[in-house]
Design an enzyme around this catalytic site. Structure first.
Site, short mmCIF file in Angstrom:
data_model
loop_
_atom_site.label_atom_id
_atom_site.label_comp_id
_atom_site.label_asym_id
_atom_site.label_seq_id
_atom_site.Cartn_x
_atom_site.Cartn_y
_atom_site.Cartn_z
N ASP A 177 0.85 -1.21 0.00
CA ASP A 177 0.00 0.00 0.00
C ASP A 177 0.88 1.25 0.00
O ASP A 177 0.60 2.23 -0.69
CB ASP A 177 -0.91 -0.01 1.24
CG ASP A 177 -1.64 -1.33 1.37
OD1 ASP A 177 -2.63 -1.53 0.66
OD2 ASP A 177 -1.19 -2.19 2.15
N HIS A 192 -4.45 -3.58 5.87
CA HIS A 192 -4.21 -3.82 4.44
C HIS A 192 -5.55 -4.20 3.80
O HIS A 192 -5.88 -5.38 3.65
CB HIS A 192 -3.17 -4.92 4.22
CG HIS A 192 -3.09 -5.33 2.78
ND1 HIS A 192 -2.66 -4.49 1.78
CD2 HIS A 192 -3.45 -6.48 2.14
CE1 HIS A 192 -2.74 -5.09 0.61
NE2 HIS A 192 -3.23 -6.30 0.80
P1 NAD Z 1 -1.37 -18.69 -4.49
O1 NAD Z 1 -2.67 -19.39 -4.35
O2 NAD Z 1 -0.74 -18.57 -5.83
O3 NAD Z 1 -0.32 -19.40 -3.55
C1 NAD Z 1 -0.60 -19.69 -2.23
C2 NAD Z 1 0.16 -20.96 -1.91
O4 NAD Z 1 0.03 -21.17 -0.53
C3 NAD Z 1 -0.38 -22.19 -2.64
O5 NAD Z 1 0.68 -22.83 -3.31
C4 NAD Z 1 -0.94 -23.03 -1.51
O6 NAD Z 1 -0.78 -24.43 -1.73
C5 NAD Z 1 -0.11 -22.54 -0.34
N1 NAD Z 1 -0.71 -22.75 0.97
C6 NAD Z 1 -2.02 -22.67 1.31
N2 NAD Z 1 -2.17 -22.96 2.60
C7 NAD Z 1 -0.94 -23.22 3.10
C8 NAD Z 1 -0.46 -23.59 4.36
N3 NAD Z 1 -1.29 -23.78 5.39
N4 NAD Z 1 0.86 -23.78 4.52
C9 NAD Z 1 1.69 -23.61 3.49
N5 NAD Z 1 1.31 -23.27 2.26
C10 NAD Z 1 -0.01 -23.08 2.07
O7 NAD Z 1 -1.56 -17.26 -3.80
P2 NAD Z 1 -0.61 -15.98 -3.92
O8 NAD Z 1 -1.07 -15.19 -5.07
O9 NAD Z 1 0.81 -16.39 -3.83
O10 NAD Z 1 -1.06 -15.15 -2.63
C11 NAD Z 1 -0.79 -15.61 -1.33
C12 NAD Z 1 -1.48 -14.74 -0.31
O11 NAD Z 1 -0.98 -13.42 -0.32
C13 NAD Z 1 -2.99 -14.57 -0.52
O12 NAD Z 1 -3.61 -14.64 0.74
C14 NAD Z 1 -3.13 -13.17 -1.08
O13 NAD Z 1 -4.39 -12.63 -0.85
C15 NAD Z 1 -2.06 -12.48 -0.28
N6 NAD Z 1 -1.61 -11.18 -0.78
C16 NAD Z 1 -1.30 -10.24 0.16
C17 NAD Z 1 -0.85 -9.00 -0.23
C18 NAD Z 1 -0.49 -7.94 0.81
O14 NAD Z 1 -0.18 -6.82 0.41
N7 NAD Z 1 -0.51 -8.20 2.10
C19 NAD Z 1 -0.71 -8.71 -1.58
C20 NAD Z 1 -1.00 -9.70 -2.51
C21 NAD Z 1 -1.46 -10.94 -2.10
C1 LMR Z 2 -3.47 -6.80 -2.96
O1 LMR Z 2 -3.56 -5.77 -2.27
O2 LMR Z 2 -3.07 -6.79 -4.12
C2 LMR Z 2 -3.84 -8.11 -2.33
O3 LMR Z 2 -4.05 -7.97 -0.99
C3 LMR Z 2 -4.91 -8.79 -3.05
C4 LMR Z 2 -6.28 -8.43 -2.55
O4 LMR Z 2 -6.97 -9.36 -2.12
O5 LMR Z 2 -6.66 -7.26 -2.58
#
Ligand code: NAD
Ligand code: LMR
Length: 328
Positions: A162, A190
């Site tokens: 952010d 977030h």
């Molecule tokens: P993705 O689905 O591509 O990958 C997630 C991986 O986590 C998968 O491979 C899955 O098998 C694994 N997983 C699920 N549960 C698990 C566990 N208990 N232990 C270990 N591994 C586990 O998702 P992504 O695009 O890589 O996103 C991951 C997370 O990050 C999501 O929750 C997404 O919303 C979040 N995210 C946060 C932000 C932020 O700014 N905070 C930004 C983008 C995405």
């Molecule tokens: C983001 O900010 O890109 C991620 O947290 C994805 C979402 O769920 O908004």
């Protein structure tokens, strides 16, 4: 003499953020070009996920990174977090089109209770934990509450994406270089309620607020654009942000470990009551870092509009916290 390797655990290592993250950690972009790392990678036991993880590990090997001192694949947090110095908790269920963040809360609370307990049992007592998996603040809160033997300050949530998004919007609006923006803050959760605050920001010592001088743009364009950027990326890509999220995770950990030289960055950290936020709420604050410790920028005046924004994001966090109370 070369440094002793540090242990870096990454969960969700075969996911899309993992794929954008691991190679940069292994190349030294997170902890420095002189710091060897051992990667301790966690995925769910599911055969498909473990196979995908094997493929990622093969690719890491094929990079022949000089700083990569070891790679481990795990399906159990109790082994994945053993002695770990840094833990990036990425694995979670990502939000798909039309899905609300609140839907994610229940699905993910379970994961972060188990992982918090495992960190409590086996991680280094100085472990630095960053929660990326959404809802990141509340997941970080759950992990922290599940790890009573570790210092609460070791648990953080990712608000850096952010912060970076806000900086980029300001650079575009002012026509100035993003690298020259200082003293930007993002308060709260977030989520679309976060409050990106450029009232104190400067570029080359000049006030950003005075430069933009358009409160309507702040309220009607800037805040909604930054707040809804995650959803806009999902709508465009059909997948949530990955490379920019990985980049923000690198920025967060690098700055925490190596220091910001007085520069403000945003981290989601457990409140100790600063700015009237109740203790333990995992809240985005402007911080500076030095010697591996973060410090909140204190003494900023909070005007009526800012207070309204902070209350809104705080209330959302309190609701999320309330929604997982029974699990703690
Ligand atoms: P993705 O689905 O591509 O990958 C997630 C991986 O986590 C998968 O491979 C899955 O098998 C694994 N997983 C699920 N549960 C698990 C566990 N208990 N232990 C270990 N591994 C586990 O998702 P992504 O695009 O890589 O996103 C991951 C997370 O990050 C999501 O929750 C997404 O919303 C979040 N995210 C946060 C932000 C932020 O700014 N905070 C930004 C983008 C995405
Ligand atoms: C983001 O900010 O890109 C991620 O947290 C994805 C979402 O769920 O908004």
């Amino acid at each position: 003499m070369s440094k002793k390797p540090v242990r870096v655990a990454v969960t969700g290592a075969a996911g899309q953020i993992g794929y954008a993250l691991l190679f940069r950690i292994a190349s030294g972009e997170m902890l420095g070009k002189d710091q060897p790392v051992i990667l301790q990678l966690l995925e769910i036991p599911d055969e498909k996920a473990q196979n995908a993880l094997k493929g990622v590990i093969m690719e890491l090997e094929d990079c022949a990174f000089p700083l990569l001192a070891g790679i481990e694949a795990h399906s159990d947090p109790m082994t994945a977090f053993k002695d770990t110095d840094f833990a990036l908790l990425v694995g979670a269920r990502p939000r798909g089109p039309g899905m609300e963040r609140s839907d994610l809360l229940a699905a993910n609370a379970q994961i972060f209770t188990v992982q918090g307990k495992a960190l409590n049992a086996v991680a280094s007592r100085n472990v630095k934990v960053l929660v990326v998996g959404n809802p990141a603040n509340t997941n970080a809160y759950i992990a922290m509450k599940s790890a009573p033997d570790l210092p609460a300050k070791n648990f953080t949530a990712m608000l850096r994406l952010d912060h970076n998004r806000a900086a980029s919007q300001i650079a575009a609006k002012t026509g100035k270089a993003v690298a020259d923006i200082e003293k930007l803050a993002v308060w709260g959760n977030h989520s679309p309620t976060m409050y990106a605050d450029y009232r104190y920001a400067t570029i080359g010592g000049q006030s950003v607020k005075a430069m933009i001088n358009d409160e309507q743009w702040n309220r009607e364009v800037f805040l909604p654009t930054v707040g809804k950027r995650g959803a806009a990326i999902i709508a465009a890509r059909g997948l949530s942000s990955a490379a920019s999220a990985a980049n923000a995770a690198i920025d967060h950990m690098r700055d925490w470990a190596l220091g910001t030289n007085g520069k403000w960055v945003t981290m989601g950290i457990p409140s100790k009551g600063e700015y009237g936020i109740p203790a333990e709420v995992m809240f985005g604050y402007p911080v500076t870092t030095e010697n591996g410790e973060y410090k909140i920028v204190e003494g900023l005046e909070i005007d009526a509009f800012s207070q309204e924004c902070i209350n809104k994001t705080l209330n959302e966090l309190l609701e999320e916290q309330n929604g997982v109370k029974h699990l703690l």
